[in-house]
Scaffold this motif. Structure first.
Motif, mmCIF file in Angstrom:
data_model
loop_
_atom_site.group_PDB
_atom_site.id
_atom_site.type_symbol
_atom_site.label_atom_id
_atom_site.label_comp_id
_atom_site.label_asym_id
_atom_site.label_seq_id
_atom_site.Cartn_x
_atom_site.Cartn_y
_atom_site.Cartn_z
ATOM 1 N N GLN A 117 0.721 -1.123 0.070
ATOM 2 C CA GLN A 117 -0.325 -0.017 0.054
ATOM 3 C C GLN A 117 0.897 1.295 0.089
ATOM 4 O O GLN A 117 0.490 2.247 -0.475
ATOM 5 N N HIS A 118 2.145 1.147 0.484
ATOM 6 C CA HIS A 118 2.898 2.392 0.555
ATOM 7 C C HIS A 118 3.769 2.595 -0.866
ATOM 8 O O HIS A 118 4.396 3.612 -0.773
ATOM 9 N N LEU A 119 3.582 1.699 -1.685
ATOM 10 C CA LEU A 119 4.170 1.860 -3.081
ATOM 11 C C LEU A 119 3.348 2.658 -3.846
ATOM 12 O O LEU A 119 2.059 2.462 -3.630
ATOM 13 N N ASP A 120 3.941 3.713 -4.599
ATOM 14 C CA ASP A 120 3.201 4.514 -5.464
ATOM 15 C C ASP A 120 2.978 3.441 -6.790
ATOM 16 O O ASP A 120 3.924 2.324 -7.154
ATOM 17 N N PRO A 121 2.336 3.946 -7.771
ATOM 18 C CA PRO A 121 2.102 3.172 -8.925
ATOM 19 C C PRO A 121 3.320 2.630 -9.608
ATOM 20 O O PRO A 121 3.339 1.665 -10.451
ATOM 21 N N VAL A 122 4.316 3.684 -9.946
ATOM 22 C CA VAL A 122 5.442 3.547 -10.453
ATOM 23 C C VAL A 122 6.153 2.317 -10.187
ATOM 24 O O VAL A 122 6.636 1.378 -10.641
ATOM 25 N N GLN A 123 6.462 2.389 -8.678
ATOM 26 C CA GLN A 123 7.133 1.340 -8.028
ATOM 27 C C GLN A 123 6.391 0.104 -8.064
ATOM 28 O O GLN A 123 6.999 -1.205 -8.131
ATOM 29 N N ARG A 124 5.132 -0.048 -8.079
ATOM 30 C CA ARG A 124 4.223 -1.203 -8.191
ATOM 31 C C ARG A 124 4.655 -1.881 -9.480
ATOM 32 O O ARG A 124 4.790 -3.056 -9.735
ATOM 33 N N ARG A 125 4.669 -1.205 -10.532
ATOM 34 C CA ARG A 125 4.812 -1.486 -11.970
ATOM 35 C C ARG A 125 6.257 -2.111 -12.061
ATOM 36 O O ARG A 125 6.413 -3.126 -12.772
ATOM 37 N N LEU A 126 7.010 -1.322 -11.534
ATOM 38 C CA LEU A 126 8.522 -1.721 -11.533
ATOM 39 C C LEU A 126 8.787 -2.963 -11.084
ATOM 40 O O LEU A 126 9.344 -4.123 -11.513
ATOM 41 N N TYR A 127 8.124 -3.284 -9.669
ATOM 42 C CA TYR A 127 8.030 -4.688 -9.110
ATOM 43 C C TYR A 127 7.606 -5.689 -10.148
ATOM 44 O O TYR A 127 8.220 -6.768 -10.233
ATOM 45 N N TRP A 128 6.529 -5.390 -10.663
ATOM 46 C CA TRP A 128 5.978 -6.693 -11.490
ATOM 47 C C TRP A 128 6.663 -6.749 -12.676
ATOM 48 O O TRP A 128 6.919 -8.026 -13.277
ATOM 49 N N ASP A 129 7.242 -5.915 -13.344
ATOM 50 C CA ASP A 129 8.276 -6.096 -14.535
ATOM 51 C C ASP A 129 9.511 -6.737 -14.154
ATOM 52 O O ASP A 129 9.817 -7.658 -14.988
ATOM 53 N N VAL A 130 9.858 -6.347 -13.031
ATOM 54 C CA VAL A 130 11.076 -7.095 -12.549
ATOM 55 C C VAL A 130 10.895 -8.495 -12.183
ATOM 56 O O VAL A 130 11.689 -9.510 -12.536
ATOM 57 N N THR A 131 9.663 -8.751 -11.587
ATOM 58 C CA THR A 131 9.515 -10.000 -11.100
ATOM 59 C C THR A 131 9.044 -10.866 -12.455
ATOM 60 O O THR A 131 9.527 -12.051 -12.489
ATOM 61 N N LEU A 132 8.493 -10.373 -13.401
ATOM 62 C CA LEU A 132 8.026 -11.208 -14.483
ATOM 63 C C LEU A 132 9.400 -11.435 -15.378
ATOM 64 O O LEU A 132 9.591 -12.467 -15.779
ATOM 65 N N GLU A 133 10.309 -10.625 -15.378
ATOM 66 C CA GLU A 133 11.459 -10.774 -16.185
ATOM 67 C C GLU A 133 12.335 -11.888 -15.490
ATOM 68 O O GLU A 133 12.808 -12.641 -16.024
#
Length: 63
Positions: A33-49
């Motif tokens: 909940q403390h992550l902003d949308p850009v941080q959340r997207r980065l998390y998903w991008d790195v996890t998927l990679e």
């Protein structure tokens, strides 16, 4: 079957086993909940990679 990665240190080779859990971060609901949308997207991008890299070397998960 786990695949291994060869690591080179000072000209010597070592074999290291890598799992998905080694390369991912698990956020608690509160942390997420403390992550902003850009941080959340980065998390998903790195996890998927990371997931795709492990699949490419033969790591498989059963559902």
């Amino acid at each position: 079957e786990d695949r291994t990665w060869a690591a080179c240190t000072a000209g010597e080779h070592a074999t290291v086993s890598i799992s998905f859990e080694d390369v991912t971060v698990n956020f608690s609901r509160e942390e997420w909940q403390h992550l902003d949308p850009v941080q959340r997207r980065l998390y998903w991008d790195v996890t998927l990679e990371n997931y795709h890299h492990l699949i490419s070397v033969g790591k498989h998960w059963c559902s």
